[in-house]
Design an enzyme around this catalytic site. Structure first.
Site, mmCIF file in Angstrom:
data_model
loop_
_atom_site.group_PDB
_atom_site.id
_atom_site.type_symbol
_atom_site.label_atom_id
_atom_site.label_comp_id
_atom_site.label_asym_id
_atom_site.label_seq_id
_atom_site.Cartn_x
_atom_site.Cartn_y
_atom_site.Cartn_z
ATOM 1 N N ASP A 131 14.729 66.037 -53.531
ATOM 2 C CA ASP A 131 14.610 65.314 -54.907
ATOM 3 C C ASP A 131 16.120 65.295 -55.520
ATOM 4 O O ASP A 131 16.977 66.256 -55.475
ATOM 5 C CB ASP A 131 13.526 66.273 -55.588
ATOM 6 C CG ASP A 131 13.143 65.427 -56.726
ATOM 7 O OD1 ASP A 131 13.593 64.377 -56.936
ATOM 8 O OD2 ASP A 131 12.473 66.014 -57.492
ATOM 9 N N HIS A 148 20.728 57.699 -53.687
ATOM 10 C CA HIS A 148 19.981 57.604 -52.445
ATOM 11 C C HIS A 148 20.716 57.282 -51.270
ATOM 12 O O HIS A 148 20.509 58.050 -50.250
ATOM 13 C CB HIS A 148 18.927 56.436 -52.559
ATOM 14 C CG HIS A 148 17.746 56.539 -53.654
ATOM 15 N ND1 HIS A 148 17.082 57.834 -53.806
ATOM 16 C CD2 HIS A 148 17.371 55.462 -54.492
ATOM 17 C CE1 HIS A 148 16.137 57.756 -54.759
ATOM 18 N NE2 HIS A 148 16.325 56.324 -55.030
ATOM 19 N N LEU A 160 15.107 69.173 -31.401
ATOM 20 C CA LEU A 160 14.729 69.176 -32.808
ATOM 21 C C LEU A 160 14.035 67.978 -33.049
ATOM 22 O O LEU A 160 14.175 66.915 -32.586
ATOM 23 C CB LEU A 160 16.020 69.132 -33.837
ATOM 24 C CG LEU A 160 15.498 68.678 -35.379
ATOM 25 C CD1 LEU A 160 14.599 70.074 -36.069
ATOM 26 C CD2 LEU A 160 16.581 68.500 -36.231
#
Ligand code: FPP
Length: 258
Positions: free
Chosen positions: A37, A54, A148
């Site tokens: 955020d 972004h 991962l």
């Protein structure tokens, strides 16, 4: 001439390496989930358009994925777009829907090399074709990797996920696929979008907001939370390590006694 900046960076890198080594001496969280955020506020502070935030946030994704992989974490779930984010201006939504393509276009070879497996969870039907194609191609190309799991939550909303699970369970009970008396938490979990994943051990939210925003409501029941005021584009390796170190100091009792 000595390049001071380079020298400093080397010292910082050493510091990160040392901390990673130390962290790995204790159990690390196996699944880290992050609510990324503060991209908009990061941009606003710099008088830039929100989309610049972004874009910068995408670079943080790369940096943090690499570090998390180094730590030996099994799953990293990133909240990239919520079912509520469609309410944003059209150009911002379009930009956000282009980011996975850009990210994967730039970094997929590196992810493959680092044995990362790309996955996604979210309601696919509303996601633009070009976005979905890029993500599905990456999923396919990394499906053989066993390092991962980089799990993007894209058009994800936890209440919708739970509701869909309930409807599917009712239908399976009606059709005799499962027995009502066998329904328990474990079986319920298998109807969620995280059916193949363990619950997060650590949740991180950046930018100073302290709420869940419809993220993994079922799965976070016993997760350790860690919040920071830092906006996602400013989130550095140092912050991630701080969160993991804090996690390692916590005593998890799961409702029992330590
Ligand atoms: C919240 O910040 C962030 C989002 C809604 C998008 C998160 C996306 C990224 C970090 C990039 C994703 C990258 C990939 C690879 C998919 P906000 O816009 O709500 O910030 P604000 O609260 O300051 O306005």
């Amino acid at each position: 001439m000595i390049n001071k900046k380079k020298l400093w960076r080397t010292a910082n890198d050493h510091n990160i390496e040392d901390r990673v080594k130390k962290i790995k001496e204790e159990p690390v969280p196996e699944h880290i989930a992050i609510i990324m955020d503060g991209n908009g506020r990061w941009a606003k502070k710099r008088a830039l358009p929100r989309i610049a935030g972004h874009h910068e946030g995408m670079k943080t994704v790369k940096k943090i994925t690499k570090l998390v992989n180094k730590l030996g974490v099994k799953v990293l779930t990133l909240y990239a777009f919520s079912t509520e984010n469609w309410k944003r201006p059209k150009h911002e939504v379009e930009f956000l829907m282009k980011l996975p393509e850009e990210f994967l276009g730039m970094f997929l070879p590196e992810l493959i090399e680092e044995n990362v497996r790309v996955q996604m969870m979210g309601e696919r039907s509303q996601i633009p074709k070009h976005t979905l194609n890029a993500v599905e191609k990456a999923m396919e190309q990394t499906s053989g990797n066993d390092g991962l799991i980089l799990n993007f939550a894209l058009n994800y909303g936890s209440r919708a996920e739970i509701l869909t699970a309930v409807k599917n369970i009712i239908s399976d009970v009606k059709n005799g696929i499962i027995l009502e008396e066998n329904l328990n938490e474990e079986l319920f979990s298998r109807y969620l979008m995280t059916e193949h994943l363990q619950d997060p051990d650590l949740l991180i939210r950046t930018s100073g907001e302290i709420r869940l925003s419809n993220f993994m409501l079922w799965q976070l029941a016993y997760t350790e939370f860690w919040f920071t005021d830092t906006n996602w584009p400013d989130f550095k390796e140092d912050h991630l390590l701080e969160a993991v170190e804090a996690f390692q100091r916590r005593s998890r009792r799961f409702g029992g006694l330590s």
